[in-house]
Motif scaffolding. Sequence first.
Motif, PDB file in Angstrom:
ATOM      1  N   GLU A 103     -17.866   0.161   0.336  1.00  0.00           N
ATOM      2  CA  GLU A 103     -17.815   1.399   0.955  1.00  0.00           C
ATOM      3  C   GLU A 103     -16.885   1.630   2.105  1.00  0.00           C
ATOM      4  N   GLU A 104     -16.585   0.607   2.923  1.00  0.00           N
ATOM      5  CA  GLU A 104     -15.825   0.451   4.069  1.00  0.00           C
ATOM      6  C   GLU A 104     -14.146   0.680   3.596  1.00  0.00           C
ATOM      7  N   TRP A 105     -13.827  -0.066   2.524  1.00  0.00           N
ATOM      8  CA  TRP A 105     -12.738   0.132   1.978  1.00  0.00           C
ATOM      9  C   TRP A 105     -12.174   1.346   0.919  1.00  0.00           C
ATOM     10  N   GLY A 106     -13.235   1.992   0.827  1.00  0.00           N
ATOM     11  CA  GLY A 106     -13.145   3.307   0.142  1.00  0.00           C
ATOM     12  C   GLY A 106     -12.830   3.063  -1.175  1.00  0.00           C
ATOM     13  N   ILE A 107     -13.615   2.010  -1.940  1.00  0.00           N
ATOM     14  CA  ILE A 107     -13.490   2.169  -3.381  1.00  0.00           C
ATOM     15  C   ILE A 107     -14.492   3.018  -4.043  1.00  0.00           C
ATOM     16  N   ASP A 108     -13.948   3.548  -5.131  1.00  0.00           N
ATOM     17  CA  ASP A 108     -14.664   4.464  -5.995  1.00  0.00           C
ATOM     18  C   ASP A 108     -15.602   3.835  -7.098  1.00  0.00           C
ATOM     19  N   LEU A 109     -14.938   2.724  -7.733  1.00  0.00           N
ATOM     20  CA  LEU A 109     -15.291   2.036  -8.713  1.00  0.00           C
ATOM     21  C   LEU A 109     -15.130   0.375  -8.529  1.00  0.00           C
ATOM     22  N   ALA A 162      -7.509  11.271  -5.830  1.00  0.00           N
ATOM     23  CA  ALA A 162      -7.541  10.242  -6.839  1.00  0.00           C
ATOM     24  C   ALA A 162      -8.574   9.282  -6.765  1.00  0.00           C
ATOM     25  N   PHE A 163      -9.482   8.866  -7.659  1.00  0.00           N
ATOM     26  CA  PHE A 163     -10.320   7.797  -7.618  1.00  0.00           C
ATOM     27  C   PHE A 163      -9.705   6.481  -7.680  1.00  0.00           C
ATOM     28  N   PHE A 164     -10.329   5.551  -6.872  1.00  0.00           N
ATOM     29  CA  PHE A 164     -10.085   4.165  -6.652  1.00  0.00           C
ATOM     30  C   PHE A 164     -10.710   3.235  -7.316  1.00  0.00           C
ATOM     31  N   ALA A 172       0.707  -1.040  -0.139  1.00  0.00           N
ATOM     32  CA  ALA A 172      -0.082  -0.092   0.050  1.00  0.00           C
ATOM     33  C   ALA A 172       1.074   1.103   0.208  1.00  0.00           C
ATOM     34  N   GLU A 173       1.996   1.171   0.801  1.00  0.00           N
ATOM     35  CA  GLU A 173       2.908   2.448   0.940  1.00  0.00           C
ATOM     36  C   GLU A 173       3.328   2.891  -0.571  1.00  0.00           C
ATOM     37  N   GLN A 174       3.518   1.829  -1.459  1.00  0.00           N
ATOM     38  CA  GLN A 174       3.931   1.966  -2.728  1.00  0.00           C
ATOM     39  C   GLN A 174       3.024   2.960  -3.815  1.00  0.00           C
ATOM     40  N   GLU A 230      -6.526  -1.493   2.789  1.00  0.00           N
ATOM     41  CA  GLU A 230      -5.379  -0.521   3.101  1.00  0.00           C
ATOM     42  C   GLU A 230      -5.019   0.637   2.322  1.00  0.00           C
ATOM     43  N   ILE A 231      -5.169   0.120   0.789  1.00  0.00           N
ATOM     44  CA  ILE A 231      -4.935   1.186  -0.156  1.00  0.00           C
ATOM     45  C   ILE A 231      -5.866   2.175  -0.125  1.00  0.00           C
ATOM     46  N   GLY A 232      -7.299   1.850  -0.012  1.00  0.00           N
ATOM     47  CA  GLY A 232      -8.375   2.638   0.057  1.00  0.00           C
ATOM     48  C   GLY A 232      -8.207   3.658   0.812  1.00  0.00           C
ATOM     49  N   ARG A 233      -8.223   3.095   2.250  1.00  0.00           N
ATOM     50  CA  ARG A 233      -7.966   4.056   3.408  1.00  0.00           C
ATOM     51  C   ARG A 233      -7.001   5.178   3.144  1.00  0.00           C
ATOM     52  N   MET A 234      -5.964   4.633   2.926  1.00  0.00           N
ATOM     53  CA  MET A 234      -4.700   5.570   2.801  1.00  0.00           C
ATOM     54  C   MET A 234      -4.957   6.630   1.643  1.00  0.00           C
ATOM     55  N   LEU A 235      -5.527   6.136   0.515  1.00  0.00           N
ATOM     56  CA  LEU A 235      -5.806   7.129  -0.532  1.00  0.00           C
ATOM     57  C   LEU A 235      -6.786   8.127  -0.451  1.00  0.00           C
TER      58      LEU A 235
END
Length: 382
Positions: free
Chosen positions: A188-194, A170-172, A128-130, A159-164
């Motif tokens: 929704e919990e993971w912060g996914i846009d699409l 940026a859209f995820f 995710a840090e990358q 993890e990626i979604g929450r950090m973004l």
Amino acid sequence: MLYFDHCASTPPYDEVIQTMTEVMRAHYANPSSLHRAGTSAGHLIERSRAVLAEQFRTKKGSWLFTGGGTESNNLAVKGIAKQYAGRGKHLITTRIEHASVYETFGQLEEEGFRVTYLPVSDTGHVRAEQVLEAVTDETVLVSVMHVNNEIGTVQPIAEIGRMLKKRSRAFFHVDAVQSIGKLPVSVEEWGIDLLSGSAHKLRGPKGVGFLYIRDGITLYPLFTGGSQEEGFRAGTQNVPGIVASAKALRMASESMEARGRKLGALKRMLLTEIAEIPELKLNGGEPSAPHIVHFSYPGMKPEVIVHMLEEQGILASTKSACSSKDQKPSRVLLAMGASREHAAGGVRISLGDEHTERDIARLAEALRIAVRQLKPLERGLT
């Protein structure tokens, strides 16, 4: 025949076939027509949309129906890139995405977008840090698949979604074609846009995909000529396929936990069997999906192994069905640091609901027989 190619396509549920037949017979009207028959067909689509919202715990109006996972991925990636190019023209993805994502980014590069392709570890995972390190003020889209279609690795989507969401506009986008019905997906919990999905990967019909779009997002449409699917996807909807797909999704979701336990146990059994065949090298690592096992026979053409397995009544594949006729070494394995010889010899086994321990034992024995027969021919078949 034992069918071990569930990543390519799955046998539809009997109930799905029945549903599709009934809808084809009774609801053949165009769902955009204003008369009663058309309105009735349109209501079936909206009920199916509500099923997706219920299963994924999202808002009803956030789901589009497409012609498959490939179209869903193309619409998500191109739709965002072109609609929001005014914000910036930088995009981020990984080197191991499905071709419908990877090649789409290649097209966008030709149109002037700048793409960062994230590397993966030798087990096929991105950190995710990358992702965060690659984000700039001009980044408009990050696309990372949930489960790799070739080796089965699971990426840290939550993890990626929450950090973004904390550090970027940026859209995820997430390609979840190989995870839906096998692993939990919390949009929704993971912060996914699409989020992209495909019905025939979860025992539904071919020709139907779906795409979640978070409220407030607008996409540049790939198809024009009608106002269907909120104007994002013109064309008469496939009513029987959509209704049958919703049925398949509901059935797959209801049995997901039990399926995961069963397939996980079968996978562990198969991994143990393959590890005892020294010529075969397992690919990938944990965390991984419960239904995918991938190995290589370095120095051997994978199609030779696949055909030898078929002669013994077992159907497997080399890599994704979309790329199976491509003779090049696996792009995924090369990205993991494998040699060209190793990357050229990959075979994928993907498990399904019907499999048993007896089937795994039969597959393992077939692999041993194939290796014994091929061993003396290694150099001649490379």
